[in-house]
Design a protein around this motif. Sequence first.
Motif, PDB file in Angstrom:
ATOM      1  N   VAL A 186      41.662 -46.202 -89.663  1.00  0.00           N
ATOM      2  CA  VAL A 186      41.037 -46.332 -88.391  1.00  0.00           C
ATOM      3  C   VAL A 186      39.411 -46.380 -88.497  1.00  0.00           C
ATOM      4  N   THR A 187      39.114 -47.582 -87.548  1.00  0.00           N
ATOM      5  CA  THR A 187      37.601 -47.974 -87.578  1.00  0.00           C
ATOM      6  C   THR A 187      36.995 -47.329 -86.394  1.00  0.00           C
ATOM      7  N   MET A 188      35.692 -47.452 -86.185  1.00  0.00           N
ATOM      8  CA  MET A 188      34.913 -47.271 -85.117  1.00  0.00           C
ATOM      9  C   MET A 188      35.431 -48.210 -83.992  1.00  0.00           C
ATOM     10  N   ARG A 189      35.595 -49.430 -84.196  1.00  0.00           N
ATOM     11  CA  ARG A 189      36.066 -50.341 -83.228  1.00  0.00           C
ATOM     12  C   ARG A 189      37.441 -49.633 -82.534  1.00  0.00           C
ATOM     13  N   ASP A 190      38.270 -49.127 -83.300  1.00  0.00           N
ATOM     14  CA  ASP A 190      39.407 -48.601 -82.791  1.00  0.00           C
ATOM     15  C   ASP A 190      39.328 -47.390 -81.819  1.00  0.00           C
ATOM     16  N   VAL A 191      38.055 -46.460 -82.252  1.00  0.00           N
ATOM     17  CA  VAL A 191      37.766 -45.433 -81.340  1.00  0.00           C
ATOM     18  C   VAL A 191      37.024 -46.037 -80.070  1.00  0.00           C
ATOM     19  N   GLY A 194      37.040 -46.472 -74.285  1.00  0.00           N
ATOM     20  CA  GLY A 194      36.412 -47.137 -73.243  1.00  0.00           C
ATOM     21  C   GLY A 194      34.805 -47.499 -73.445  1.00  0.00           C
ATOM     22  N   VAL A 195      34.392 -47.260 -74.718  1.00  0.00           N
ATOM     23  CA  VAL A 195      32.823 -47.514 -74.795  1.00  0.00           C
ATOM     24  C   VAL A 195      32.575 -48.445 -76.128  1.00  0.00           C
ATOM     25  N   SER A 196      31.349 -48.752 -76.132  1.00  0.00           N
ATOM     26  CA  SER A 196      31.130 -49.986 -77.337  1.00  0.00           C
ATOM     27  C   SER A 196      31.191 -49.216 -78.697  1.00  0.00           C
ATOM     28  N   PRO A 197      31.276 -50.079 -79.641  1.00  0.00           N
ATOM     29  CA  PRO A 197      31.363 -49.498 -81.132  1.00  0.00           C
ATOM     30  C   PRO A 197      29.794 -48.689 -81.374  1.00  0.00           C
ATOM     31  N   ALA A 198      28.716 -49.310 -80.905  1.00  0.00           N
ATOM     32  CA  ALA A 198      27.477 -48.835 -80.988  1.00  0.00           C
ATOM     33  C   ALA A 198      27.214 -47.406 -80.610  1.00  0.00           C
ATOM     34  N   THR A 199      28.149 -47.243 -79.436  1.00  0.00           N
ATOM     35  CA  THR A 199      28.057 -45.800 -78.807  1.00  0.00           C
ATOM     36  C   THR A 199      28.843 -44.829 -79.579  1.00  0.00           C
ATOM     37  N   VAL A 200      29.954 -45.469 -79.986  1.00  0.00           N
ATOM     38  CA  VAL A 200      30.897 -44.750 -81.147  1.00  0.00           C
ATOM     39  C   VAL A 200      29.870 -43.992 -82.265  1.00  0.00           C
ATOM     40  N   ALA A 225      30.006 -36.128 -71.118  1.00  0.00           N
ATOM     41  CA  ALA A 225      31.434 -36.329 -71.002  1.00  0.00           C
ATOM     42  C   ALA A 225      31.757 -37.443 -71.754  1.00  0.00           C
ATOM     43  N   THR A 226      30.901 -38.448 -71.987  1.00  0.00           N
ATOM     44  CA  THR A 226      31.293 -39.750 -72.830  1.00  0.00           C
ATOM     45  C   THR A 226      31.320 -39.242 -74.413  1.00  0.00           C
ATOM     46  N   GLN A 227      30.216 -38.232 -74.766  1.00  0.00           N
ATOM     47  CA  GLN A 227      30.400 -37.885 -76.124  1.00  0.00           C
ATOM     48  C   GLN A 227      31.728 -37.127 -76.408  1.00  0.00           C
ATOM     49  N   GLU A 228      32.151 -36.453 -75.446  1.00  0.00           N
ATOM     50  CA  GLU A 228      33.502 -35.586 -75.712  1.00  0.00           C
ATOM     51  C   GLU A 228      34.694 -36.640 -75.570  1.00  0.00           C
ATOM     52  N   ARG A 229      34.414 -37.580 -74.874  1.00  0.00           N
ATOM     53  CA  ARG A 229      35.953 -38.671 -74.999  1.00  0.00           C
ATOM     54  C   ARG A 229      35.888 -39.335 -76.293  1.00  0.00           C
ATOM     55  N   VAL A 230      34.592 -39.741 -76.840  1.00  0.00           N
ATOM     56  CA  VAL A 230      34.455 -40.494 -78.047  1.00  0.00           C
ATOM     57  C   VAL A 230      34.959 -39.454 -78.915  1.00  0.00           C
ATOM     58  N   ARG A 231      34.629 -38.335 -79.146  1.00  0.00           N
ATOM     59  CA  ARG A 231      35.131 -37.232 -80.194  1.00  0.00           C
ATOM     60  C   ARG A 231      36.610 -36.965 -80.146  1.00  0.00           C
ATOM     61  N   ALA A 232      36.880 -36.965 -78.772  1.00  0.00           N
ATOM     62  CA  ALA A 232      38.509 -36.750 -78.527  1.00  0.00           C
ATOM     63  C   ALA A 232      39.160 -37.829 -78.832  1.00  0.00           C
ATOM     64  N   ALA A 233      38.794 -39.142 -79.004  1.00  0.00           N
ATOM     65  CA  ALA A 233      39.689 -40.272 -79.069  1.00  0.00           C
ATOM     66  C   ALA A 233      39.464 -40.305 -80.839  1.00  0.00           C
TER      67      ALA A 233
END
Length: 317
Positions: free
Chosen positions: A6-11, A16-22, A37-45
């Motif tokens: 699994v890569t950052m691009r998959d996350v 629904g954010v950019s790989p840079a944000t991830v 909220a965005t941080q939590e969405r990324v971590r949950a994914a």
Amino acid sequence: MGTRRVTMRDVAEASGVSPATVSFVLNDVTEQHILPATQERVRAAARELGYVPHAIAKALREGSSRIVLLALPQGIRGPGLDAYTRGLDDELARHGHVLLVRHGSPLHGGLESVVASVAPRAVIDLSGLYQDEAAVAADGPVTTNDGGWVDGLAAHTLVQLRHLVDAGHTSVAVALPEDPGWARLAAVRLGFARQAAVRLGLAEPVVLTVPRDRAAAIQAVRDLRRDHPGVTAVASFDDAVAMQLLAALHGLGVTVPDELAVIGFDAVEYGSFATPALTSVHIDAGAYGQRAARTVLGLEPPADPPAGATVVVRESV
């Protein structure tokens, strides 16, 4: 996604954010303002997908903070070392560190050059273990932690010989490998066996070098039985040597354990398939690797220390 990493691009796609944000979120970059909220969405994914950071890249970026170097002697191998390395690697990974294994060879340059290249947080130098052969041959017990009589290699060797004594044997041989890559460790094991014999009231063990060639091994065992007819048991350097010995004894028509008992060291699974099944000493090498990892990271040792060496009793003793 099958077995693909699994890569950052998959996350990024899942959240629904950019790989840079991830990258900013998962690497805790505080200079970037990202909504909670965005941080939590990324971590949950990331959790849902099972994303694992590329630890090697992270270690190289952070220099000495996340690499541990394990230096091994050239030619040293075996299931015990494999288990130790796995335990070490697994425990380091739990704490976000990377294990780099370096097998010693003059072609690779000195250990110092490797340390200078990767700037590890710590170095576990097994290639330097037991360098002082004079200390091994000296009178009196070895008391260092590395080969100690509490839970080190000396104690494990004592367990091996004590099992033979408890089975009624009073004259034993120590079977060592012919491979020169094992010469230093073989000398150490022989030194410990001699000291263990003194502790147990045994005569000094006879040395049996077991060649890898079957015909030569048979001849070596024939010579042993001719020159030392009182020897009734053999303590082997490891299970590989013990299996060679069992094959040689079979070739000579010597019954095991009735005419000669054999005990191995490492308790590998395939020893149970030998004829007769090989009695051997089991060491929880993985637990020692885990303890070493926690030590070099400055963490408290595991709540439960490694269990002492035990004998897996089968048919050869």
